[in-house]
Design an enzyme around this catalytic site. Structure first.
Site, PDB file in Angstrom:
ATOM      1  CD  GLU A 270      93.036  37.498  24.903  1.00  0.00           C
ATOM      2  OE1 GLU A 270      91.869  37.663  24.486  1.00  0.00           O
ATOM      3  OE2 GLU A 270      93.314  36.768  25.859  1.00  0.00           O
TER       4      GLU A 270
ATOM      5  CD  GLU B 169      94.698  38.734  30.051  1.00  0.00           C
ATOM      6  OE1 GLU B 169      93.617  38.113  29.869  1.00  0.00           O
ATOM      7  OE2 GLU B 169      94.893  39.883  29.639  1.00  0.00           O
TER       8      GLU B 169
END
Ligand code: GAL
Length: 449
Positions: free
Chosen positions: A171, A360
């Site tokens: 991320e 995720e």
């Protein structure tokens, strides 16, 4: 989203089911066996930065308990274990001297995964830059790519024979915006002078990392991850719609589009025009691109925003899920599996994405440990909804190859310290005692089918 009663096998025989973790959140052992400090060790010493003044020093003590924790992964029926490599454990100063004991730890961890029949899925960078490099400018520095190349090459050469599944960055939007613009995460810097170079270095690093892995690791399966959140306008007024579009560019397009060879999404948003000019992005289109084998999609919430001229640049502010009275987690994050479905479809629609892995997805709820039981029904319900959404996107053609829950055990949840618990396994942080939550048992039964 309506819940179908689906066995895990309906996702296909080769579908990867995994749990995801991260070094800074799990390992602890922050000053043991030659490890150097990371930016999170230093940041947590600053007053008021982490809830309850928590430190990541011990975390889940995964460094010492990895064998037991891998047994849990196995017992819950997962076949893939995602973890990250702590840069300062293997290169305490970020560059230069290699720490043999750090190198040996990841060999032990990988070997144990393989012995148990778990596929090791390695993230190179999950937010824990060596503090020594932060002192030299960290992600804003011109030297960042040189440092990163050294780190990636070392990892690839050391572990590439045994590890074939790689994620370059976790991320980038998360660590650049929270760490270099808003100052809420390590290293706690703010402002565009930090944000822009951090973005550009991260965009170059994700592609360069891909190229290095391709070069050094035979038969590697290479990806990188992107956070995503559907952004909805609060009303259908034009101002709100435009605010949602700006937020969408930042949250959902900024990092993936350069990786796909489209450069920065800079039209219709003055802030992105600035970034484009500041970084002379047109010169880098090719270097920002890499032909990833898969992209990792990470989804935790949907957002609703309205126009707010007081908020710099993006001129949008969030209308919280609680105030809109829609379902949300204890983090305040809107639960919206339909929006997850739409985001999966949307990333697939780029056309040049080969495969998607949901790298995720998970939720924090206020768990209660009573008589040795954590009956986290909300989390089970959450997973059922999100898996149903993923199934639908997959059925409709999105080439989704795997799904990783966040996360195995409760852990150090960044600025939230140890308060926000996302695990399938509860940890008593005083004793390090592990207790499988009912959601963990739910996964075991789901994966058994
Ligand atoms: C993600 C991050 C994870 C984890 C999770 C839950 O953005 O990659 O490390 O903390 O959020 O908040």
């Amino acid at each position: 989203m309506k819940l179908p009663v689906l066995p895990a096998s309906s996702f296909g025989k080769d579908f990867l089911w995994g749990v995801a973790t991260a070094a800074a959140q799990n390992e602890g052992a922050y000053n043991i066996d030659g490890r150097g400090l990371s930016i999170w060790d230093s940041f947590s010493r600053r007053k008021g930065k982490i809830q309850g003044g928590a430190k990541p020093y011990e975390a889940c003590d995964f460094y010492h308990r990895y064998k037991d924790d891998l047994m849990l992964v196995k017992a819950l029926g997962f076949s893939v274990f995602r973890f990250s490599i702590s840069w300062s454990r293997i290169l305490p100063d970020g560059m230069g001297r290699v720490n043999k004991e750090g190198i040996a730890f990841y060999h032990r961890l990988i070997d144990e995964c393989l012995a148990l029949g778990l596929t090791p899925f390695v993230t190179l960078y999950h937010w824990d830059l060596p503090q020594a490099l932060e002192k030299e400018g960290g992600w804003t520095s011109h030297s960042l790519l040189r440092w990163f190349t050294r780190f990636v090459t070392l990892c690839a050469e050391e572990y590439g024979d045994k590890v074939k599944h790689w994620i370059v960055l976790n991320e980038p939007m998360g660590f650049t915006s929270l760490g270099y613009m808003l100052g809420r995460h390590a290293p706690g810097r703010t402002g565009l002078n930090n944000f822009f170079p951090a973005i550009h270095n991260a965009v170059l690093a994700q592609a360069e990392g891909g190229r290095l892995l391709r070069h050094y690791v035979k038969d590697a399966y290479i990806g990188t991850t992107f956070s995503c959140s559907e952004v909805m306008p609060y009303t259908d007024k034009e101002d709100d719609i435009k605010a949602a579009q700006r937020m969408d560019i930042l949250l959902n397009r900024l990092f993936v589009e350069p990786a796909l060879g489209r450069g920065y999404p800079h039209n219709d948003f003055p802030l992105m025009d600035k970034l484009y000019l500041h970084t002379k992005a047109w010169k880098y289109t090719e270097r920002m691109q890499f032909n990833f084998d898969f992209i990792g999609i990470q989804n935790y919430f949907a957002l609703t925003v309205k126009h707010n001229p007081l908020i710099p640049y993006v001129q949008a502010s969030e209308i919280k899920a609680a105030s809109r009275k829609v379902p949300h987690t204890a983090m305040g994050w809107e639960i919206n599996a339909d929006s997850f479905y739409r985001m999966l479809k949307r990333f697939w629609m780029y056309g040049s994405v080969k495969e998607i892995i949901v790298s995720e997805n998970g939720a924090y709820f206020k768990d209660e440990l009573k008589n040795g039981v954590v009956n986290d029904v909300q989390r089970i319900d959450y997973f059922q909804q999100y898996l149903a959404a993923m199934y639908k996107a997959k059925q409709e053609g999105a080439n989704i190859k795997g799904y990783f829950t966040w996360t195995l055990t409760d852990n150090f949840e960044w600025a939230e310290g140890y308060k926000a618990r996302f695990g399938l396994v509860h940890i008593d942080f005083k004793t390090q005692l592990r207790t499988i939550k009912n959601s963990g048992y739910w996964w075991r039964d789901f994966l058994k089918q």
